[in-house]
Design an enzyme around this catalytic site. Sequence first.
Site, PDB file in Angstrom:
ATOM      1  CG  HIS A 160      -1.791  -0.994   1.077  1.00 34.41           C
ATOM      2  ND1 HIS A 160      -2.704  -1.502   0.237  1.00 34.41           N
ATOM      3  CD2 HIS A 160      -2.238  -2.247   2.232  1.00 34.41           C
ATOM      4  CE1 HIS A 160      -3.430  -2.642   0.472  1.00 34.41           C
ATOM      5  NE2 HIS A 160      -3.071  -3.046   1.671  1.00 34.41           N
TER       6      HIS A 160
ATOM      7  CG  ASP B 220      -5.344  -6.061   0.040  1.00 36.11           C
ATOM      8  OD1 ASP B 220      -5.262  -6.894   0.897  1.00 36.11           O
ATOM      9  OD2 ASP B 220      -5.460  -4.881   0.187  1.00 36.11           O
TER      10      ASP B 220
END
Length: 451
Positions: A267, A318
């Site tokens: 991220h 994810d």
Amino acid sequence: MALWCEQAWLAEGWAENVRLTITDGHIGAIEVAAPPQPSDDRHAILIPGLPNLHSHAFQRGMAGLAERAGEGDDSFWTWREVMYRFVDRLDPDGMRAIAALAYVEMLESGFTRVGEFHYLHQSPDGRPYGDVAAMAQAIAAAADETGIGLTLLPVFYAHSGFGGAAPTAAQRRFVSDLDSYAALLDASRAAVAGLGDAIVGVAPHSLRAATASELTAVAAMAAGAPVHIHIAEQMAEVEACQAWSGARPVEWLMANAEVGAGWCLVHATHVTEAEWRAIAQSGAVVGLCPITEANLGDGVFPAREFLAGGGRFGVGSDSNVEIDAAAELRLLEYGQRLAHRGRNLLAGGAGRSTGAALHQAAQAGGGQALGQAGHGIATGAAADLVSLTAADPALAGRRGDAILDSWIFGRGGRLVDCVWRRGVQCVAGGRHVARAAIDARYRDAMQALIA
């Protein structure tokens, strides 16, 4: 075996009438401008498979279950409460069923290796299973059944917040100390040993979940394998880190850990210019998950500036709320377009193809992050290959980079025809060869979990 195709995107660029000889799961020879042989498997368009550098496979089972508005403001933190409730009843059989479906969908969309950021270790009451790697064995079984390449990243998770805060009851299935984590790591290596080219790295979950000394100890356990960590995903995390340490998460990490090319910073959404420049200089890969980051309302990573500054990235699915390799790349570019009110911002220069630039960078960065030696369609590389359906109207008249642009910004996963992993075909006609049985087992598992 041999594959022949009208067009192939080789490591050095597009070529026509390409014949690949595959030996022991690798590309043994490449002939260009070659006629097909009678026994060749013939296709129109061949491109390399993409690495998926960040997955929580079990979360595929909760896709759509967190889309109901709460009393207050919804965010990552309210989504996390739904996730905690979902895992309360998940056992190894359920884990395998969900992971297998996720891996089937990854392969069908053009992903050929996955980085499984695996943190669901303990039994539902928080005690270890009789075999501490029971859940890792379920992941390995799903990878074996589907054929996807696996980089397993067992997660170290010891705390609920910065400064070593005690874990909460909802986190009981994730928690380890350093000794139990070392045992888990050894057992996880044994669990994947039969997969052939599986890799086991380490994953300190986040700066919230590991103290400074634990972070150092876990990174040392990698022994040259990849190190992945969640970092700076949410502004609340940035603010809590500043309150604890006086520094932002990436700022603190770069000052207190030996971050290098073996690291993946997942991220890194909220970074200053000084922070993204430090990441780029370190050689680490940023793991971007645009669909999940959009779903959770995380924010937009400064990809345009980072790439212009020499940064490396890969993409991951994810939370697996949607699994589509092309869609991850498309949304990465679209996020930059929305933020900067421009177009083709990640193409890397005038006249360049945005699709080709995105795919090439994600392939190189994802391969690095997952410890994958060699990538692309090149002699000696693993035969991880994807064919696209040239008959689809979306590809009418397209050649070269226009194929990638039309795949990524047009039809996405619907253009994937066949997929080979280490030379073994696992997708044909857009459908995984074991899709029916895996679908049925997934439905049974979900009925038991959410009944």
